[in-house]
Scaffold this active site. Structure first.
Site, PDB file in Angstrom:
ATOM      1  CE1 TYR A 253      10.136   0.110  -4.163  1.00 54.41           C
ATOM      2  CE2 TYR A 253       9.600  -0.407  -2.027  1.00 54.41           C
ATOM      3  CZ  TYR A 253      10.298   0.511  -2.919  1.00 54.41           C
ATOM      4  OH  TYR A 253      11.433   1.193  -2.447  1.00 54.41           O
TER       5      TYR A 253
ATOM      6  CG  ASP B  46       5.498  -9.993  10.338  1.00 52.69           C
ATOM      7  OD1 ASP B  46       4.420  -9.842   9.750  1.00 52.69           O
ATOM      8  OD2 ASP B  46       6.074  -8.991  11.265  1.00 52.69           O
TER       9      ASP B  46
ATOM     10  CD  GLN C  38       3.911  -5.053  13.763  1.00 53.52           C
ATOM     11  OE1 GLN C  38       3.669  -4.475  12.925  1.00 53.52           O
ATOM     12  NE2 GLN C  38       4.970  -6.196  13.574  1.00 53.52           N
TER      13      GLN C  38
ATOM     14  CG  HIS D  93       7.774  -3.143  11.277  1.00 52.48           C
ATOM     15  ND1 HIS D  93       8.317  -3.554   9.913  1.00 52.48           N
ATOM     16  CD2 HIS D  93       7.073  -4.160  11.664  1.00 52.48           C
ATOM     17  CE1 HIS D  93       7.873  -4.773   9.824  1.00 52.48           C
ATOM     18  NE2 HIS D  93       7.356  -5.157  10.815  1.00 52.48           N
TER      19      HIS D  93
ATOM     20  CD  GLN E 206      13.287   6.408  -7.109  1.00 51.94           C
ATOM     21  OE1 GLN E 206      12.518   7.059  -6.473  1.00 51.94           O
ATOM     22  NE2 GLN E 206      14.361   6.064  -6.724  1.00 51.94           N
TER      23      GLN E 206
ATOM     24  CD  GLU F 128       0.073  -4.179   9.468  1.00 53.10           C
ATOM     25  OE1 GLU F 128       0.664  -4.802   8.552  1.00 53.10           O
ATOM     26  OE2 GLU F 128       0.601  -3.565  10.365  1.00 53.10           O
ATOM     27  CG  HIS F 129      -0.299  -7.442  12.679  1.00 52.40           C
ATOM     28  ND1 HIS F 129       0.706  -6.473  12.363  1.00 52.40           N
ATOM     29  CD2 HIS F 129       0.016  -8.324  11.684  1.00 52.40           C
ATOM     30  CE1 HIS F 129       1.422  -6.671  11.200  1.00 52.40           C
ATOM     31  NE2 HIS F 129       0.997  -7.637  10.834  1.00 52.40           N
TER      32      HIS F 129
ATOM     33  CG  HIS G 266     -31.394  -4.110 -22.182  1.00 51.94           C
ATOM     34  ND1 HIS G 266     -31.137  -2.892 -22.703  1.00 51.94           N
ATOM     35  CD2 HIS G 266     -30.528  -4.432 -21.144  1.00 51.94           C
ATOM     36  CE1 HIS G 266     -29.733  -2.732 -22.221  1.00 51.94           C
ATOM     37  NE2 HIS G 266     -29.562  -3.493 -21.404  1.00 51.94           N
TER      38      HIS G 266
END
Length: 434
Positions: A124, A356, A255, A258, A186, A322-323, A415
């Site tokens: 995506y 990035d 950041q 964003h 969707q 995250e960073h 077994h």
């Protein structure tokens, strides 16, 4: 940014909390989209594309003509930049390929592991206020290195029913042909169930808004895998007297721009540095086209004065960013103390933007504290590890008794028998009895 001075450790946990997202009715909305797409396929996708993207589409798949047109619309300088980034990303991810190593665990017992590509991959690519063609590089390149047979991209169209030319150029550059003009939850539903046009996949990758994120979580209920739990972008910067305030401010703003739900955290053992960085933030903010977005993100952000760099790293490990940027003296000396982070950037000249886009590491990273238990996307994300073993006659003799004892202790007689029958057969063969 809210400012805090020497908060006690008892308050750190609350300071590490992310902004709460308004998810009222979100699950119900996404579930209804999934049901529609599952039942009505392409018809539902076209309906939702008209409803959410305000465009009527006849064909969902991007044509070769559109790809050729996109190639002519992307400036040559940008093409060169994308190609250089692709080369670095390919180089770094290729280094993650593993050679088969056969281990003889007991004499005559050979074990090893081999990688197999996940055959059907869905990517995506957001295309709204920021068309992230870099995501095509970060996910498409390791998928091709891994050998994934079928790679499908979904990205929302603009008002003219087109996908951003840079996204199409980048996909074509790395050899991805299945590109569809579908966005939002969707698109995730289409990749989950498959439609008349869009193939069903085995694993879904890529960032997105809260609807896409919720849809990826819902896809897990239908035996699909996803890359990582994703949320709003975030960065934590640790800065000391050796940091350059203008650099740090630019990293925080990179950041913050964003999205309004992004969060940035500044930690320092110097009040002077914090003040200078905040001054720089105000100065640089005025020049940003996405100023309004960044301003809202900064309302959820914090600068915190702590007593030392070591204390700042302790705080960071709780936050699990995250960073993580270490804009500190001798940053390399602190790497062994970092336990929770998606990706780390060392020194004044390692901006998060490099990761990035073009340094080579992957920018698809765990957010919202998931860096405590998830890694960022890598070549391993696109493969399965299958173990093999080859046990010789000598091996089963050496290991058989151990397995028999363990199986018997667990009361799993079949077994045990699977071993015993082989040992008896070998014993008969060695004695020459019938």
């Amino acid at each position: 940014m809210k400012q805090y001075k020497y908060p006690p450790i008892s308050e750190w946990k609350s300071l590490c909390e992310r902004p709460l997202q308004n998810q009222e009715n979100l699950s119900e909305q996404v579930k209804s989209v999934f049901d529609e797409v599952k039942n009505n396929g392409d018809k539902a996708l076209k309906f939702f594309t008209e409803k959410f993207d305000n465009v009527i589409l006849n064909d969902l798949k991007v044509s070769e003509i559109e790809v050729d047109e996109a190639n002519n619309l992307v400036p040559d300088e940008l093409k060169s930049a994308i190609k250089l980034a692709a080369e670095n990303i390919r180089k770094f991810h290729s280094s993650q390929q593993e050679e088969k190593k056969i281990i003889e665990t007991t004499e005559g017992v050979f074990c090893w592991r081999e990688s197999r590509a996940i055959e059907n991959i869905g990517i995506y690519v957001p295309g709204g206020t920021a068309p992230l063609f870099s995501t095509v590089l970060m996910l498409g390149i390791p998928a091709t290195i891994a050998g994934c047979k079928n790679i499908t991209i979904c990205s929302p169209p603009d008002k003219n029913g087109k996908i951003n030319p840079a996204i199409l150029f980048t996909a074509n550059l790395i050899g991805i042909k299945n590109i569809f003009k579908v966005g939002g939850s969707q698109a995730i539903a289409a990749l989950t169930f498959g439609t008349e046009t869009i193939p069903k996949v085995d694993k879904i990758f890529g960032p997105g808004n809260q609807y896409v994120t919720a849809a990826k979580q819902l896809a897990l209920n239908y035996n699909l895998a996803i890359d990582i739990p994703a949320g709003p972008s975030e960065v934590l910067v640790i800065a000391d007297e050796m940091s350059i305030p203008s650099f740090v401010a630019s990293d925080l703003l990179s950041q913050a721009e964003h999205g309004t739900d992004s969060q940035v955290i500044l930690l320092s053992n110097s009040e002077r540095i914090i003040n200078e960085i905040n001054i720089e933030i105000k100065k640089q903010l005025n020049d940003l086209p996405r100023k309004e977005i960044a301003e809202i993100a900064l309302l959820n952000s914090k600068s915190i004065l702590l007593s030392s760099t070591n204390e700042a790293i302790e705080f960071s490990n709780i936050y699990a960013p995250e960073h993580l940027i270490l804009a500190i003296e001798n940053a390399e000396n602190f790497t062994n103390k970092i336990t929770n982070a998606g990706s780390v950037f060392l020194g004044n000249y390692s901006p998060e933007s490099a990761g990035d886009y073009a340094s080579g590491t992957n920018h698809t990273l765990p957010t919202n504290g998931f860096a405590k238990n998830y890694s960022g996307v890598s070549l391993d994300s696109f493969v399965k590890k299958i173990t093999f073993q080859n046990i010789t006659k000598t091996g089963i003799k050496n290991l058989g008794k151990t397995i028999e004892l363990m199986a018997e202790a667990e009361e799993l007689v079949a077994h045990k028998n699977a071993i015993s029958i082989r040992l008896k057969s070998l014993e008969k063969a060695s004695t020459g009895s019938a």
